[in-house]
Scaffold this active site. Structure first.
Site, PDB file in Angstrom:
ATOM      1  N   LYS A 185      -1.944  12.824  -0.210  1.00  0.00           N
ATOM      2  CA  LYS A 185      -2.521  11.751  -1.017  1.00  0.00           C
ATOM      3  C   LYS A 185      -3.106  10.712  -0.070  1.00  0.00           C
ATOM      4  CE  LYS A 185      -1.809   7.552  -3.486  1.00  0.00           C
ATOM      5  NZ  LYS A 185      -2.888   7.024  -2.631  1.00  0.00           N
ATOM      6  N   GLY A 238       2.651   2.805   5.147  1.00  0.00           N
ATOM      7  CA  GLY A 238       2.143   1.784   4.245  1.00  0.00           C
ATOM      8  C   GLY A 238       3.049   0.572   4.238  1.00  0.00           C
ATOM      9  N   SER A 239       3.039  -0.164   3.161  1.00  0.00           N
ATOM     10  CA  SER A 239       3.773  -1.418   3.078  1.00  0.00           C
ATOM     11  C   SER A 239       5.272  -1.181   2.946  1.00  0.00           C
ATOM     12  CB  SER A 239       3.284  -2.236   1.885  1.00  0.00           C
ATOM     13  OG  SER A 239       3.715  -1.648   0.668  1.00  0.00           O
ATOM     14  N   ASN A 240       6.046  -2.199   3.295  1.00  0.00           N
ATOM     15  CA  ASN A 240       7.499  -2.093   3.196  1.00  0.00           C
ATOM     16  C   ASN A 240       7.968  -1.903   1.764  1.00  0.00           C
ATOM     17  OD1 ASN A 240       7.162  -3.127   5.941  1.00  0.00           O
ATOM     18  ND2 ASN A 240       9.380  -3.398   5.882  1.00  0.00           N
ATOM     19  N   VAL A 242       6.469  -0.610  -0.899  1.00  0.00           N
ATOM     20  CA  VAL A 242       6.208   0.729  -1.417  1.00  0.00           C
ATOM     21  C   VAL A 242       7.026   1.763  -0.650  1.00  0.00           C
ATOM     22  CG1 VAL A 242       4.443   2.497  -1.793  1.00  0.00           C
ATOM     23  CG2 VAL A 242       3.910   0.091  -2.214  1.00  0.00           C
ATOM     24  N   GLY A 243       7.107   1.596   0.668  1.00  0.00           N
ATOM     25  CA  GLY A 243       7.859   2.543   1.486  1.00  0.00           C
ATOM     26  C   GLY A 243       9.319   2.647   1.071  1.00  0.00           C
ATOM     27  N   GLU A 260       6.910   4.893   7.894  1.00  0.00           N
ATOM     28  CA  GLU A 260       6.384   3.982   8.918  1.00  0.00           C
ATOM     29  C   GLU A 260       5.767   2.831   8.155  1.00  0.00           C
ATOM     30  OE1 GLU A 260       4.447   1.645  10.920  1.00  0.00           O
ATOM     31  OE2 GLU A 260       2.869   3.158  10.740  1.00  0.00           O
ATOM     32  N   CYS A 294      -0.883  -1.763  11.821  1.00  0.00           N
ATOM     33  CA  CYS A 294       0.556  -2.032  11.738  1.00  0.00           C
ATOM     34  C   CYS A 294       1.091  -2.525  13.077  1.00  0.00           C
ATOM     35  CB  CYS A 294       1.315  -0.794  11.272  1.00  0.00           C
ATOM     36  SG  CYS A 294       1.042   0.666  12.278  1.00  0.00           S
ATOM     37  N   GLU A 395       4.080 -10.067   7.115  1.00  0.00           N
ATOM     38  CA  GLU A 395       2.925  -9.326   7.614  1.00  0.00           C
ATOM     39  C   GLU A 395       1.673  -9.740   6.842  1.00  0.00           C
ATOM     40  OE1 GLU A 395       2.025  -4.824   9.066  1.00  0.00           O
ATOM     41  OE2 GLU A 395       2.824  -5.027   7.042  1.00  0.00           O
TER      42      GLU A 395
END
Length: 493
Positions: A185, A238-240, A242-243, A260, A294, A395
């Site tokens: 994706k 991606g972002s924290n 969502v991760g 990551e 990042c 961030e």
């Protein structure tokens, strides 16, 4: 073909998914337009707005292909990656142009990233010939005991828009060479670029179903990958926020996962640093790609003895940077990748001022009227920043540098570690003792001495500490740890 035959305007491609070796429109028939961030009124492509049914078909195709794929030798799988690398490299200009038009980074950076993608493919093609296990002494004299490695099965790859070639390739390539099949994706914001990468895998001759691409909303396709029972491992960048959801969902059903996520990366300028080199590294590490990395430098921690001198040199150079369309050869800094990111960056700049930091330069839309239709922000430098301020803790993912003064190196390292993140950190010094102290005491997965924070070698392990990752590592030979499981074999006549 990568672009649908049903598009009404061939100059604005309608992207298809790639499932089971074929280009397929989304089942719903729905697509969403993507714009050029340098000229927001310019549509560059229409990305599929896929549904769970599209994902189900891709997973089924990957499952059907995985048993035959894993039976190939590593060398055979690697040979196909070499072909994909040659195709990717030969299309560097086309892919670089698409990337710049979709997410704004300069054409030079975009072409360089494409070249890196080809290098990553070649690196992992070679991994197909490396040892995968060890012989272990058995207590039974008649037995042979050894380890080998088994692929996970079907791997879900969720990749971001900021490095639309390098990041998916450094996930897909090891997954494939170690015998897995893939459902990918990509970010919808870079759908055209993703389709051009996928075309390289297709034309390299990978068997149908080995690599599949489904483009759609993260809440549908990304979350669908995390919770799909047919996907055995999930790798995410991606972002924290969502991760963490991806990781929790995968964990709940017993799937392997790799995250990551974000960074709030410091560069420390010691009293004995070469200030000219340190300024160049701060600008390159923090402002290249419009700060949308990042590993980008965000906090600039300067020892008091050289603080004013360093600040003056930094401001002089920052004000010479040319902001503009990434297709313009004279542009140094392109736009933010989207309206959402643009508004986020401006929001943090407002918050920095409200919380008491002093904006020394930048942080606004450029005066050039020709840039009025794009998501441009002039590079911002804040002074009088404390570690409690939002711009020092959260961030931003934009061209914003926060200057923080430290009494000495000891306090500088304490300030560098005062964050929930631990991805990348850098020190500029001419003292070996300072360098060793920094390496030993800094809580980051990537530490660099006399080099910018934003630099990842494809042959070396990459990943963060604390909230920046799931404590796994990507790239280099470390990648085998995620994409395979160790199998211990005991044999006796």
């Amino acid at each position: 073909m990568a672009f649908s035959e049903h598009t009404t305007n061939p100059e604005i491609p309608a992207i298809d998914n790639y499932i089971g070796g074929e280009w397929k429109p989304p089942i719903s028939g729905k697509r969403k337009p993507g714009c050029n961030p340098a000229r927001s009124s310019e549509i560059v492509g229409h990305a599929p707005d896929s549904e769970r049914a599209d994902l189900d078909k891709a997973v089924a195709s990957a499952e059907a292909a995985r048993h035959a794929w894993r039976k190939l030798t590593g060398a055979q799988r690697g040979a196909l990656l070499y072909k994909a690398a040659d195709l990717l490299e030969s299309r560097m200009d086309e892919i670089g142009l698409a990337m710049t038009r979709e997410m704004g980074k300069t054409l030079g950076e975009a072409k360089g990233e494409t070249a890196r993608g080809a290098a990553i493919l070649r690196y992992y093609a070679g991994e197909g010939m490396r040892p995968v296990g060890d012989v272990i002494p058995a207590t039974d004299a008649e037995a042979l005991m050894f380890t080998t490695r088994a692929p996970l099965g079907v791997v879900g790859v969720i990749s971001p828009w900021n490095f639309p070639v390098a990041i998916p390739v450094w996930k897909i390539a090891p997954a494939l060479v170690y015998g897995n099949t893939v459902v990918w994706k990509p970010a919808a914001e870079t759908a055209v670029t993703a389709s051009l990468i996928m075309a390289c895998f297709d034309e390299a001759g990978l068997p149908a179903g080995v690599v599949n691409m489904v483009i759609g909303d993260g809440a549908v396709i990304g979350q669908g990958i995390a919770e799909h029972p047919g996907i055995h491992g999930v790798t995410f960048t991606g972002s924290n926020a969502v991760g963490k959801r991806v990781g929790q969902t995968a964990l709940a059903r017993g799937a392997k996962y790799q995250l990551e996520m974000g960074g709030k990366n410091p560069i420390i300028i010691a009293a004995d640093a070469d200030l000219e080199l340190a300024v160049d590294a701060t600008i390159s590490g923090g402002l290249r790609s419009t700060g949308q990395k990042c590993t980008a430098t965000s906090r600039v921690i300067v020892v008091r003895d050289v603080y004013e001198t360093f600040r003056a040199k930094l401001l002089d150079k920052v004000q010479t940077l040319r902001v503009g369309d990434g297709l313009n050869a004279e542009t140094w800094l392109g736009p933010c990748a989207s309206r959402k990111q643009y508004e986020t960056v401006l929001g943090y700049i407002r918050k920095g001022r409200e919380e008491g930091a002093e904006l020394l330069v930048g942080g606004k839309r450029p005066d050039d009227p020709s840039l009025a239709d794009g998501y441009f922000v002039t590079p911002a430098v804040f002074d009088r920043v404390t570690s409690k301020m939002s711009i020092a803790r959260e961030e931003i993912f934009g061209p914003v540098l926060a200057l923080i003064e430290a009494r000495d190196l000891n306090e500088a390292i304490e300030l560098a570690n005062d964050t929930e993140y631990g991805l990348s950190a850098s020190l500029y010094t001419s003292n070996l003792g300072n360098a060793l102290k920094f390496v030993q005491e800094t809580d980051a997965g990537l530490v660099r001495v006399n080099a910018e924070t934003a630099g990842v070698e494809l042959q070396a392990p990459f990943g963060g500490m604390k909230g920046s990752s799931s404590h796994s590592r990507e790239q280099g030979q470390a990648a085998i740890e995620f994409y395979t499981s160790v199998k211990t074999v005991f044999m006796k006549p």
